[in-house]
Design a protein around this motif. Sequence first.
Motif, PDB file in Angstrom:
ATOM      1  N   GLU A  59       0.853  -1.328   0.032  1.00 27.17           N
ATOM      2  CA  GLU A  59      -0.052  -0.113   0.136  1.00 27.17           C
ATOM      3  C   GLU A  59       1.049   1.136  -0.058  1.00 27.17           C
ATOM      4  O   GLU A  59       1.672   1.391   0.670  1.00 27.17           O
ATOM      5  N   ALA A  62       1.437   3.248   3.150  1.00 22.88           N
ATOM      6  CA  ALA A  62       2.088   2.827   4.298  1.00 22.88           C
ATOM      7  C   ALA A  62       3.658   2.937   4.056  1.00 22.88           C
ATOM      8  O   ALA A  62       4.344   2.661   4.921  1.00 22.88           O
ATOM      9  N   TRP A  63       3.958   3.786   2.875  1.00 24.17           N
ATOM     10  CA  TRP A  63       5.259   4.406   2.710  1.00 24.17           C
ATOM     11  C   TRP A  63       5.297   5.687   2.802  1.00 24.17           C
ATOM     12  O   TRP A  63       5.194   6.652   1.675  1.00 24.17           O
ATOM     13  N   HIS A 130       9.194  -2.966  -1.375  1.00 23.93           N
ATOM     14  CA  HIS A 130       8.270  -3.911  -0.596  1.00 23.93           C
ATOM     15  C   HIS A 130       8.290  -5.480  -0.935  1.00 23.93           C
ATOM     16  O   HIS A 130       8.401  -6.007  -0.142  1.00 23.93           O
ATOM     17  N   ARG A 139       6.936   0.734  10.243  1.00 20.57           N
ATOM     18  CA  ARG A 139       6.598   2.206   9.470  1.00 20.57           C
ATOM     19  C   ARG A 139       7.710   3.300   9.292  1.00 20.57           C
ATOM     20  O   ARG A 139       7.962   3.824   8.391  1.00 20.57           O
ATOM     21  N   ARG A 142      10.205   2.294   6.613  1.00 20.68           N
ATOM     22  CA  ARG A 142       9.698   2.440   5.290  1.00 20.68           C
ATOM     23  C   ARG A 142       9.780   4.105   4.960  1.00 20.68           C
ATOM     24  O   ARG A 142       9.923   4.409   3.820  1.00 20.68           O
TER      25      ARG A 142
END
Length: 220
Positions: A59, A62-63, A130, A139, A142
């Motif tokens: 997703e 999420a980065w 990913h 998180r 990332r």
Amino acid sequence: MARRVRRGGRQAANWARAALLRGRLGWTVRILALVGIALAGIGELRQSEMFYPLARPFERAAWPHWIDADGDCQDTRTEVLVQESLEPPRLSADGCEVLAGRWYDPYTDTSFTDPRDLDVDHRVPLGEAHRSGGDRWDRARRQAYANDLSHPDSLIAVDRSANRSKADGDPLSWLPPAWGYRCAYVERWRDTKRRWNLAEDRLEGWWNDAVLWVCARVDG
């Protein structure tokens, strides 16, 4: 925020390398290109969860990227544009946005003056990171990857159409249109993965090895 090394002045070397790639070893390059096209044809399948199960689906949200890490009102994209401009960039009145400058894109061997024509590319795209092990990162890591200003090869301002053509593909799926930059592109792709401890899948690794084998003989 930490300063990054500025790129530039590589055009002549890129042109010389491109001439060698088209001439000496030209047939070897063509054969490798045909093999690459054939392998890339199964690219979506080889990068699917059927072969490489992920800890979590990718997703983009999420980065977190293009953050303002140092609170100076310039986000990561703006920081890259400022640092890579070959002349002092013109900023908005509040200093938060880049309005003009001069950038050299090695992907297309083209210069630009309008930042709206540029994307800031993740050398190894977020989706590829990913699939290559970043699915197990937290998180914070990332976010650190997505906004990495600590190394000049992590992020690069390039022609937006070239970047969108690349999408989240690896070198087996996409190489820069500028022939003279392809060797450096694969070298820096591999260096970025190693720096972040990201894996190469087997076909990607074989392809990168083959490209760099040819490059070593061109440069030799």
